[in-house]
Structure formats: C-alpha cells, structure tokens
Design a protein around this motif. Structure first.
Motif, PDB file in Angstrom:
ATOM      1  N   LYS A  15      -5.013   5.192 -10.352  1.00  0.00           N
ATOM      2  CA  LYS A  15      -3.804   4.893  -9.658  1.00  0.00           C
ATOM      3  C   LYS A  15      -4.408   3.526  -8.959  1.00  0.00           C
ATOM      4  O   LYS A  15      -5.770   3.276  -8.720  1.00  0.00           O
ATOM      5  CB  LYS A  15      -3.606   5.760  -8.659  1.00  0.00           C
ATOM      6  CG  LYS A  15      -2.655   6.763  -8.885  1.00  0.00           C
ATOM      7  CD  LYS A  15      -2.391   7.383  -7.556  1.00  0.00           C
ATOM      8  CE  LYS A  15      -1.722   8.793  -8.046  1.00  0.00           C
ATOM      9  NZ  LYS A  15      -1.682  10.078  -7.192  1.00  0.00           N
ATOM     10  N   VAL A  16      -3.830   2.511  -9.019  1.00  0.00           N
ATOM     11  CA  VAL A  16      -4.106   1.094  -8.781  1.00  0.00           C
ATOM     12  C   VAL A  16      -3.230   0.958  -7.091  1.00  0.00           C
ATOM     13  O   VAL A  16      -2.021   0.832  -7.526  1.00  0.00           O
ATOM     14  CB  VAL A  16      -3.909  -0.136  -9.611  1.00  0.00           C
ATOM     15  CG1 VAL A  16      -4.295  -1.432  -8.905  1.00  0.00           C
ATOM     16  CG2 VAL A  16      -4.600   0.311 -10.896  1.00  0.00           C
ATOM     17  N   PRO A  17      -4.069   0.979  -6.156  1.00  0.00           N
ATOM     18  CA  PRO A  17      -3.015   0.849  -4.826  1.00  0.00           C
ATOM     19  C   PRO A  17      -2.606  -0.488  -4.857  1.00  0.00           C
ATOM     20  O   PRO A  17      -3.112  -1.574  -5.127  1.00  0.00           O
ATOM     21  CB  PRO A  17      -4.127   1.083  -3.820  1.00  0.00           C
ATOM     22  CG  PRO A  17      -5.415   1.578  -4.311  1.00  0.00           C
ATOM     23  CD  PRO A  17      -5.251   1.338  -5.683  1.00  0.00           C
ATOM     24  N   LYS A  18      -1.103  -0.408  -4.224  1.00  0.00           N
ATOM     25  CA  LYS A  18      -0.335  -1.682  -4.090  1.00  0.00           C
ATOM     26  C   LYS A  18       0.230  -1.751  -2.983  1.00  0.00           C
ATOM     27  O   LYS A  18       0.665  -0.678  -2.422  1.00  0.00           O
ATOM     28  CB  LYS A  18       0.810  -1.713  -5.239  1.00  0.00           C
ATOM     29  CG  LYS A  18       0.125  -1.634  -6.680  1.00  0.00           C
ATOM     30  CD  LYS A  18       0.169  -3.104  -7.347  1.00  0.00           C
ATOM     31  CE  LYS A  18      -0.062  -3.110  -8.657  1.00  0.00           C
ATOM     32  NZ  LYS A  18      -0.251  -4.047  -9.448  1.00  0.00           N
ATOM     33  N   PRO A  19       0.472  -2.767  -2.237  1.00  0.00           N
ATOM     34  CA  PRO A  19       1.001  -3.017  -0.836  1.00  0.00           C
ATOM     35  C   PRO A  19       2.768  -2.504  -1.264  1.00  0.00           C
ATOM     36  O   PRO A  19       3.201  -2.755  -2.274  1.00  0.00           O
ATOM     37  CB  PRO A  19       1.074  -4.089  -0.496  1.00  0.00           C
ATOM     38  CG  PRO A  19       0.744  -4.928  -1.732  1.00  0.00           C
ATOM     39  CD  PRO A  19       0.062  -4.218  -2.901  1.00  0.00           C
ATOM     40  N   LEU A  20       3.461  -1.835  -0.265  1.00  0.00           N
ATOM     41  CA  LEU A  20       4.659  -1.679  -0.247  1.00  0.00           C
ATOM     42  C   LEU A  20       5.644  -3.022  -0.532  1.00  0.00           C
ATOM     43  O   LEU A  20       5.052  -3.859   0.061  1.00  0.00           O
ATOM     44  CB  LEU A  20       5.053  -0.866   0.991  1.00  0.00           C
ATOM     45  CG  LEU A  20       4.682   0.495   1.274  1.00  0.00           C
ATOM     46  CD1 LEU A  20       4.773   0.911   2.478  1.00  0.00           C
ATOM     47  CD2 LEU A  20       5.160   1.574   0.240  1.00  0.00           C
ATOM     48  N   THR A  21       6.504  -2.805  -1.377  1.00  0.00           N
ATOM     49  CA  THR A  21       7.400  -4.078  -1.445  1.00  0.00           C
ATOM     50  C   THR A  21       8.155  -4.354  -0.376  1.00  0.00           C
ATOM     51  O   THR A  21       8.178  -3.345   0.777  1.00  0.00           O
ATOM     52  CB  THR A  21       8.361  -3.559  -2.637  1.00  0.00           C
ATOM     53  OG1 THR A  21       9.334  -2.573  -2.060  1.00  0.00           O
ATOM     54  CG2 THR A  21       7.692  -3.433  -3.973  1.00  0.00           C
ATOM     55  N   GLU A  22       8.719  -5.255  -0.109  1.00  0.00           N
ATOM     56  CA  GLU A  22       9.452  -5.744   0.975  1.00  0.00           C
ATOM     57  C   GLU A  22      10.442  -4.654   1.079  1.00  0.00           C
ATOM     58  O   GLU A  22      10.973  -4.384   2.381  1.00  0.00           O
ATOM     59  CB  GLU A  22      10.062  -7.084   0.941  1.00  0.00           C
ATOM     60  CG  GLU A  22       9.067  -8.094   1.171  1.00  0.00           C
ATOM     61  CD  GLU A  22       9.540  -9.773   1.357  1.00  0.00           C
ATOM     62  OE1 GLU A  22      10.719  -9.927   1.739  1.00  0.00           O
ATOM     63  OE2 GLU A  22       8.745 -10.504   0.799  1.00  0.00           O
ATOM     64  N   GLN A  23      11.354  -4.514  -0.094  1.00  0.00           N
ATOM     65  CA  GLN A  23      12.353  -3.502   0.091  1.00  0.00           C
ATOM     66  C   GLN A  23      12.159  -1.877   0.688  1.00  0.00           C
ATOM     67  O   GLN A  23      12.532  -1.495   1.240  1.00  0.00           O
ATOM     68  CB  GLN A  23      13.089  -3.300  -1.162  1.00  0.00           C
ATOM     69  CG  GLN A  23      14.315  -2.626  -1.301  1.00  0.00           C
ATOM     70  CD  GLN A  23      14.919  -2.573  -2.788  1.00  0.00           C
ATOM     71  OE1 GLN A  23      14.214  -2.781  -3.567  1.00  0.00           O
ATOM     72  NE2 GLN A  23      16.204  -2.340  -3.042  1.00  0.00           N
ATOM     73  N   ALA A  24      10.785  -1.545   0.151  1.00  0.00           N
ATOM     74  CA  ALA A  24      10.448  -0.300   0.509  1.00  0.00           C
ATOM     75  C   ALA A  24      10.077  -0.408   2.147  1.00  0.00           C
ATOM     76  O   ALA A  24      10.160   0.435   2.858  1.00  0.00           O
ATOM     77  CB  ALA A  24       9.233   0.152  -0.318  1.00  0.00           C
ATOM     78  N   ARG A  25       9.342  -1.431   2.446  1.00  0.00           N
ATOM     79  CA  ARG A  25       8.969  -1.600   3.957  1.00  0.00           C
ATOM     80  C   ARG A  25      10.254  -1.773   4.839  1.00  0.00           C
ATOM     81  O   ARG A  25      10.043  -1.105   5.910  1.00  0.00           O
ATOM     82  CB  ARG A  25       8.262  -2.901   4.228  1.00  0.00           C
ATOM     83  CG  ARG A  25       7.442  -2.960   5.425  1.00  0.00           C
ATOM     84  CD  ARG A  25       6.329  -3.976   5.390  1.00  0.00           C
ATOM     85  NE  ARG A  25       5.015  -3.253   4.981  1.00  0.00           N
ATOM     86  CZ  ARG A  25       4.360  -2.291   5.279  1.00  0.00           C
ATOM     87  NH1 ARG A  25       4.639  -1.724   6.282  1.00  0.00           N
ATOM     88  NH2 ARG A  25       3.089  -1.907   4.697  1.00  0.00           N
ATOM     89  N   ALA A  26      11.241  -2.372   4.140  1.00  0.00           N
ATOM     90  CA  ALA A  26      12.679  -2.356   5.215  1.00  0.00           C
ATOM     91  C   ALA A  26      13.188  -0.990   5.011  1.00  0.00           C
ATOM     92  O   ALA A  26      13.703  -0.695   6.600  1.00  0.00           O
ATOM     93  CB  ALA A  26      13.323  -3.343   4.455  1.00  0.00           C
ATOM     94  N   ALA A  27      13.118  -0.245   4.225  1.00  0.00           N
ATOM     95  CA  ALA A  27      13.652   1.170   4.249  1.00  0.00           C
ATOM     96  C   ALA A  27      12.823   1.990   5.152  1.00  0.00           C
ATOM     97  O   ALA A  27      13.504   2.713   6.096  1.00  0.00           O
ATOM     98  CB  ALA A  27      13.787   1.591   2.914  1.00  0.00           C
ATOM     99  N   LEU A  28      11.705   1.912   5.041  1.00  0.00           N
ATOM    100  CA  LEU A  28      10.816   2.923   5.933  1.00  0.00           C
ATOM    101  C   LEU A  28      10.704   2.383   7.203  1.00  0.00           C
ATOM    102  O   LEU A  28      10.262   3.211   8.319  1.00  0.00           O
ATOM    103  CB  LEU A  28       9.548   2.844   5.312  1.00  0.00           C
ATOM    104  CG  LEU A  28       9.254   3.759   4.053  1.00  0.00           C
ATOM    105  CD1 LEU A  28       7.906   3.365   3.324  1.00  0.00           C
ATOM    106  CD2 LEU A  28       9.406   5.143   4.142  1.00  0.00           C
ATOM    107  N   GLY A  29      10.978   1.173   7.594  1.00  0.00           N
ATOM    108  CA  GLY A  29      10.836   0.549   8.887  1.00  0.00           C
ATOM    109  C   GLY A  29      12.273   0.551   9.511  1.00  0.00           C
ATOM    110  O   GLY A  29      12.467   0.339  10.622  1.00  0.00           O
ATOM    111  N   GLY A  30      13.317   1.038   8.967  1.00  0.00           N
ATOM    112  CA  GLY A  30      14.963   0.871   9.239  1.00  0.00           C
ATOM    113  C   GLY A  30      14.893   2.435  10.078  1.00  0.00           C
ATOM    114  O   GLY A  30      14.218   3.100  10.348  1.00  0.00           O
ATOM    115  N   LYS A  31      16.312   2.569  10.357  1.00  0.00           N
ATOM    116  CA  LYS A  31      17.076   3.902  11.015  1.00  0.00           C
ATOM    117  C   LYS A  31      17.567   4.736  10.249  1.00  0.00           C
ATOM    118  O   LYS A  31      17.627   5.993  10.547  1.00  0.00           O
ATOM    119  CB  LYS A  31      17.677   3.205  12.357  1.00  0.00           C
ATOM    120  CG  LYS A  31      17.002   2.381  13.483  1.00  0.00           C
ATOM    121  CD  LYS A  31      17.928   2.212  14.384  1.00  0.00           C
ATOM    122  CE  LYS A  31      17.301   1.057  15.414  1.00  0.00           C
ATOM    123  NZ  LYS A  31      17.964   0.844  16.642  1.00  0.00           N
ATOM    124  N   ALA A  32      17.938   4.377   9.076  1.00  0.00           N
ATOM    125  CA  ALA A  32      18.480   5.240   7.973  1.00  0.00           C
ATOM    126  C   ALA A  32      17.530   6.238   7.328  1.00  0.00           C
ATOM    127  O   ALA A  32      16.415   5.930   7.184  1.00  0.00           O
ATOM    128  CB  ALA A  32      19.074   4.297   6.872  1.00  0.00           C
TER     129      ALA A  32
END
Length: 130
Positions: free
Chosen positions: A47-64
């Motif tokens: 596995k090569v660690p990668k930072p979360l994409t902007e889309q993933a970070r937005a989803a995980l940082g949201g309220k949904a």
C-alpha cells in the motif's frame, strides 16, 4: 484462521505460495508450516499511503452521513492519521481487528462483517444503504 483450517483440511501435497501485501494481519505461511504443510510467502504488493482527495476530505468534514467500508487495520490507521472527521460515520469493518483500528475514528455506528470475505462485506455495505 478459517483460511488455514480450510487449507489444512484439503491436505495439499504440493508446496504452497501465499501471495500477500507487505503488511499482513496474520502469518498464514507460519501457521501452515506449523501444521506440516510447505508454504512460502511472496510479497506482491504494498500500500502506498496517499492523502485524501479534496472530495473525500469534504465528505468526511461535512454533516452528511458517510459510509466507510474498511478492509484492513492499516487502512484504518491511515484514515485515523488524517482525521478527525466530523461527519457522522458508519464504518463497515472486515474484521474485529479492522474495527479496533477504526474505533479511533469515533464512528456513529460500527458494523463488523460476520465473515472476513469480500462477498460478506458487499452484503454488509449494501444492507447499510438499503
């Protein structure tokens, strides 16, 4: 342990090769060799660690609500290192080991697959969507 039991009960006569990632949750070959079977490990991916994409970070940082299927303790640890995440999480974990690693994500709900295989995980995730 189920995999080792299944292989042992099949009583293979030829040597076995366990193709695995650089990080492994269990020593399959060690267990099989201890049972008198011949097995060798071959690391075929990492596995090569990668930072979360902007889309993933937005989803995980949201309220949904976010449904997060996790297949390894290593992946759970990688996510924990990029958190915390305020979104209400439902984690679907492949195993108890994965669930332990994902606990630091503070999920609203934790679902653990009754069997650690892809088909069971697909069913578990689908049940959360339905």
């Amino acid at each position: 342990s189920d995999l080792v039991d299944m292989i042992r009960s099949a009583s293979p006569k030829k040597p076995l090769v366990h193709l695995r990632g650089r990080t492994s949750a269990a020593d399959i070959c060690g267990a099989l060799n201890a049972e008198g079977l011949r097995c060798e490990d071959r690391v075929v991916y990492a596995k090569v660690p990668k930072p979360l994409t902007e889309q993933a970070r937005a989803a995980l940082g949201g309220k949904a609500p976010v449904l997060l299927p996790l297949f390894s303790p290593e992946t759970a640890a990688l996510l924990v290192s990029q958190g915390p995440f305020p979104a209400p999480l439902t984690v679907c974990a492949l195993s108890e080991n994965v669930a332990r690693g994902a606990a630091e994500l503070n999920p609203q709900r934790m679902k653990i697959a009754p069997r650690p295989d892809l088909a069971t995980m697909v069913g578990l995730v689908a049940a959360q969507i339905a």
